[in-house]
Scaffold this motif. Structure first.
Motif, PDB file in Angstrom:
ATOM      1  N   ALA A 141       0.797  -1.227   0.000  1.00 55.39           N
ATOM      2  CA  ALA A 141       0.000   0.000   0.000  1.00 55.39           C
ATOM      3  C   ALA A 141       0.826   1.273   0.000  1.00 55.39           C
ATOM      4  CB  ALA A 141      -0.942   0.003   1.203  1.00 55.39           C
ATOM      5  N   SER A 142       2.106   1.203   0.345  1.00 56.42           N
ATOM      6  CA  SER A 142       2.909   2.426   0.377  1.00 56.42           C
ATOM      7  C   SER A 142       3.646   2.683  -0.922  1.00 56.42           C
ATOM      8  CB  SER A 142       3.926   2.366   1.534  1.00 56.42           C
ATOM      9  OG  SER A 142       4.787   1.255   1.380  1.00 56.42           O
ATOM     10  N   GLY A 143       3.564   1.773  -1.872  1.00 57.31           N
ATOM     11  CA  GLY A 143       4.237   1.949  -3.156  1.00 57.31           C
ATOM     12  C   GLY A 143       3.478   2.873  -4.092  1.00 57.31           C
ATOM     13  N   ASP A 144       3.988   3.002  -5.301  1.00 58.75           N
ATOM     14  CA  ASP A 144       3.385   3.895  -6.289  1.00 58.75           C
ATOM     15  C   ASP A 144       1.962   3.450  -6.625  1.00 58.75           C
ATOM     16  OD1 ASP A 144       3.032   5.814  -8.196  1.00 58.75           O
ATOM     17  OD2 ASP A 144       4.783   5.311  -9.394  1.00 58.75           O
ATOM     18  N   VAL A 145       1.801   2.195  -7.027  1.00 59.46           N
ATOM     19  CA  VAL A 145       0.470   1.683  -7.366  1.00 59.46           C
ATOM     20  C   VAL A 145      -0.366   1.503  -6.109  1.00 59.46           C
ATOM     21  CG1 VAL A 145      -0.804  -0.205  -8.453  1.00 59.46           C
ATOM     22  CG2 VAL A 145       1.366   0.567  -9.445  1.00 59.46           C
ATOM     23  N   GLY A 146       0.263   1.035  -5.037  1.00 54.87           N
ATOM     24  CA  GLY A 146      -0.472   0.782  -3.807  1.00 54.87           C
ATOM     25  C   GLY A 146      -1.063   2.034  -3.194  1.00 54.87           C
ATOM     26  N   VAL A 163       1.894  11.068  -4.040  1.00 60.99           N
ATOM     27  CA  VAL A 163       2.803  10.548  -3.021  1.00 60.99           C
ATOM     28  C   VAL A 163       4.192  10.413  -3.646  1.00 60.99           C
ATOM     29  CG1 VAL A 163       3.285   8.681  -1.396  1.00 60.99           C
ATOM     30  CG2 VAL A 163       0.916   9.316  -1.903  1.00 60.99           C
ATOM     31  N   ILE A 164       5.149  11.131  -3.094  1.00 55.21           N
ATOM     32  CA  ILE A 164       6.502  11.177  -3.669  1.00 55.21           C
ATOM     33  C   ILE A 164       7.518  10.792  -2.602  1.00 55.21           C
ATOM     34  CG2 ILE A 164       8.257  12.655  -4.716  1.00 55.21           C
ATOM     35  CD1 ILE A 164       5.988  14.362  -5.862  1.00 55.21           C
ATOM     36  N   ASP A 165       8.379   9.858  -2.926  1.00 56.89           N
ATOM     37  CA  ASP A 165       9.457   9.472  -2.014  1.00 56.89           C
ATOM     38  C   ASP A 165      10.593  10.481  -2.080  1.00 56.89           C
ATOM     39  OD1 ASP A 165      11.882   8.198  -0.946  1.00 56.89           O
ATOM     40  OD2 ASP A 165      10.685   6.373  -0.837  1.00 56.89           O
ATOM     41  N   GLN A 166      11.185  10.625  -3.283  1.00 50.57           N
ATOM     42  CA  GLN A 166      12.275  11.573  -3.474  1.00 50.57           C
ATOM     43  C   GLN A 166      12.173  12.187  -4.861  1.00 50.57           C
ATOM     44  OE1 GLN A 166      16.355  10.535  -2.247  1.00 50.57           O
ATOM     45  NE2 GLN A 166      15.536   8.665  -1.337  1.00 50.57           N
ATOM     46  N   VAL A 167      12.820  13.340  -5.027  1.00 46.82           N
ATOM     47  CA  VAL A 167      12.907  14.017  -6.318  1.00 46.82           C
ATOM     48  C   VAL A 167      14.383  14.091  -6.705  1.00 46.82           C
ATOM     49  CG1 VAL A 167      12.431  16.125  -7.616  1.00 46.82           C
ATOM     50  CG2 VAL A 167      10.832  15.355  -5.838  1.00 46.82           C
ATOM     51  N   PHE A 168      14.682  13.650  -7.930  1.00 41.95           N
ATOM     52  CA  PHE A 168      16.057  13.595  -8.415  1.00 41.95           C
ATOM     53  C   PHE A 168      16.209  14.460  -9.667  1.00 41.95           C
ATOM     54  CE2 PHE A 168      14.961   9.633  -6.368  1.00 41.95           C
ATOM     55  CZ  PHE A 168      16.074   9.286  -5.613  1.00 41.95           C
ATOM     56  N   ALA A 215      15.090  -0.060  -6.961  1.00 40.46           N
ATOM     57  CA  ALA A 215      15.596  -1.427  -6.820  1.00 40.46           C
ATOM     58  C   ALA A 215      15.546  -1.932  -5.381  1.00 40.46           C
ATOM     59  CB  ALA A 215      17.024  -1.512  -7.345  1.00 40.46           C
ATOM     60  N   THR A 216      15.485  -1.018  -4.401  1.00 39.54           N
ATOM     61  CA  THR A 216      15.406  -1.460  -3.012  1.00 39.54           C
ATOM     62  C   THR A 216      14.073  -2.126  -2.702  1.00 39.54           C
ATOM     63  OG1 THR A 216      14.477   0.620  -2.150  1.00 39.54           O
ATOM     64  CG2 THR A 216      16.898   0.461  -2.311  1.00 39.54           C
ATOM     65  N   GLY A 217      13.037  -1.799  -3.496  1.00 38.76           N
ATOM     66  CA  GLY A 217      11.709  -2.320  -3.212  1.00 38.76           C
ATOM     67  C   GLY A 217      11.038  -1.647  -2.039  1.00 38.76           C
ATOM     68  N   ARG A 218      11.634  -0.575  -1.531  1.00 40.27           N
ATOM     69  CA  ARG A 218      11.082   0.113  -0.358  1.00 40.27           C
ATOM     70  C   ARG A 218      10.692   1.566  -0.687  1.00 40.27           C
ATOM     71  NH1 ARG A 218      15.361  -2.902   1.778  1.00 40.27           N
ATOM     72  NH2 ARG A 218      16.758  -1.083   1.740  1.00 40.27           N
ATOM     73  N   LYS A 219      10.513   1.847  -1.936  1.00 38.43           N
ATOM     74  CA  LYS A 219      10.126   3.201  -2.360  1.00 38.43           C
ATOM     75  C   LYS A 219       8.698   3.493  -1.860  1.00 38.43           C
ATOM     76  CE  LYS A 219       9.318   3.580  -6.752  1.00 38.43           C
ATOM     77  NZ  LYS A 219       7.836   3.663  -6.726  1.00 38.43           N
ATOM     78  N   VAL A 220       8.520   4.690  -1.312  1.00 36.95           N
ATOM     79  CA  VAL A 220       7.194   5.121  -0.854  1.00 36.95           C
ATOM     80  C   VAL A 220       6.624   6.078  -1.901  1.00 36.95           C
ATOM     81  CG1 VAL A 220       5.902   6.293   0.957  1.00 36.95           C
ATOM     82  CG2 VAL A 220       7.866   4.858   1.543  1.00 36.95           C
ATOM     83  N   GLY A 221       5.620   5.628  -2.628  1.00 36.61           N
ATOM     84  CA  GLY A 221       5.095   6.461  -3.702  1.00 36.61           C
ATOM     85  C   GLY A 221       6.037   6.479  -4.882  1.00 36.61           C
TER      86      GLY A 221
END
Length: 321
Positions: free
Chosen positions: A163-168, A290-295, A308-314
């Motif tokens: 639920a914390s991912g992009d699609v979730g 929902v954005i984890d980081q901006v690069f 690749a970590t699989g722990r991205k939030v949004g």
């Protein structure tokens, strides 16, 4: 134009900066000056040739046998129209737009051409390019599975795995908009975030097994695909629906469960109407990007490392220019 290319399949470090010829506008296309894109799980799969079990040969036929057929990855964009084709109506140079290019990719660059009748929509002034780039991938995937495939109804119960991912995170918010009671599966560290976007309950998968059969839901959407479908099915009510966003070929081919549950898989459509919908929801305060980081674009390797970590939030948003 400046771009990031993927000359070979491999880890994030294969991505490199390059200069590419300027694109030409066709009669039915728009030339978009891209201000922001995103590093999505789909981009990462193509970059690494990390395709679901049983689907590798099909994916390589689609994207390239030995290397990506289109070396410029990136399937989402937010920017402004630089030029319109002679046959295009409804769009004008200078207008702000956002959308998706699907399997054509090509958005890790300063410019991209998109069909005017494709998945492109005007961007309200109240939404910045960074937020806009975080919307298309998760939203179109989640709404395609919940509204179109699972036909989620008001008053039903929904379990969102990942639920914390992009699609979730999109699925949580869409579930609430469709009138469901939403339970989110994520780590305790992200519980507050999914609650903030509307989850009615949270299950910490590290301490509670969501597939123990103690709780069953009308619809379960699995955005990760780490567990076999038959295991996930234990959380689906009899005659309920399991929406498999991710998973291996064997699970994707499954059509039913032991208690007459439906298994729904496939690809979500990319529609301009859905982009208009999410823009309206965001403008009305009913949906949050929902954005984890901006690069910056030149740091896109770091964005792919995060994915690749699989722990991205949004979303992992990438700013261009």
């Amino acid at each position: 134009m400046h771009a990031i290319i993927c000359p070979a399949y491999g880890p994030p470090e294969v991505l490199q900066q390059a200069e590419r010829p300027m694109l030409q506008v066709k009669p039915d296309t728009l030339l978009v000056r891209i201000h922001a894109t995103a590093a999505t799980s789909a981009d990462a799969r193509v970059r690494a040739a990390d395709f679901p079990a049983g689907m590798g040969w099909m994916a390589r036929l689609a994207f390239g046998l030995k290397r990506p057929r289109n070396p410029i990855l990136g399937g989402v964009f937010a920017g402004e129209i630089a030029e319109v084709g002679k046959g295009v109506t409804g769009f004008s140079p200078g207008e702000r737009v956002f959308g998706m290019t699907g399997a054509r990719l090509g958005c890790y660059a300063e410019y991209q051409t998109v069909k005017a009748t494709g998945a492109v929509a005007k961007l309200p002034d109240a939404i910045c390019f960074t937020d806009a780039a975080a919307l298309p991938f998760g939203f179109t995937t989640a709404i395609g599975f919940l509204r179109d495939k699972a036909k989620l109804k008001t008053g039903e119960t929904l379990l969102v795995i990942g639920a914390s991912g992009d699609v979730g995170s999109a699925a949580v918010q869409i579930g609430k908009q469709l009138g469901a009671h939403v339970t989110a599966v994520c780590s305790a560290a992200n519980a507050a975030k999914v609650t903030d976007i509307g989850a009615d309950a949270v299950v910490d998968y590290r301490t509670v097994d969501p597939f123990d059969g103690q709780h069953k839901y009308d619809v379960v959407i699995d955005t990760i695909g780490k567990n076999p479908a038959l295991q996930v099915m234990k959380a689906v009510a009899p005659r309920g629906r399991l929406a498999l966003v991710a998973g291996g070929l064997r699970d994707m081919l499954r059509r039913s469960g032991p208690e007459r549950q439906k298994v729904l898989s496939g690809v979500a459509a990319e529609r301009a109407d859905d982009l208009d919908m999410v823009a309206g929801w965001v403008s009305a305060g009913a949906y949050k990007p929902v954005i984890d980081q901006v690069f910056p674009l030149d740091n896109i390797v770091d964005a792919h490392r995060l994915v690749a970590t699989g722990r991205k939030v949004g979303a992992a948003v990438v700013v261009i220019g």
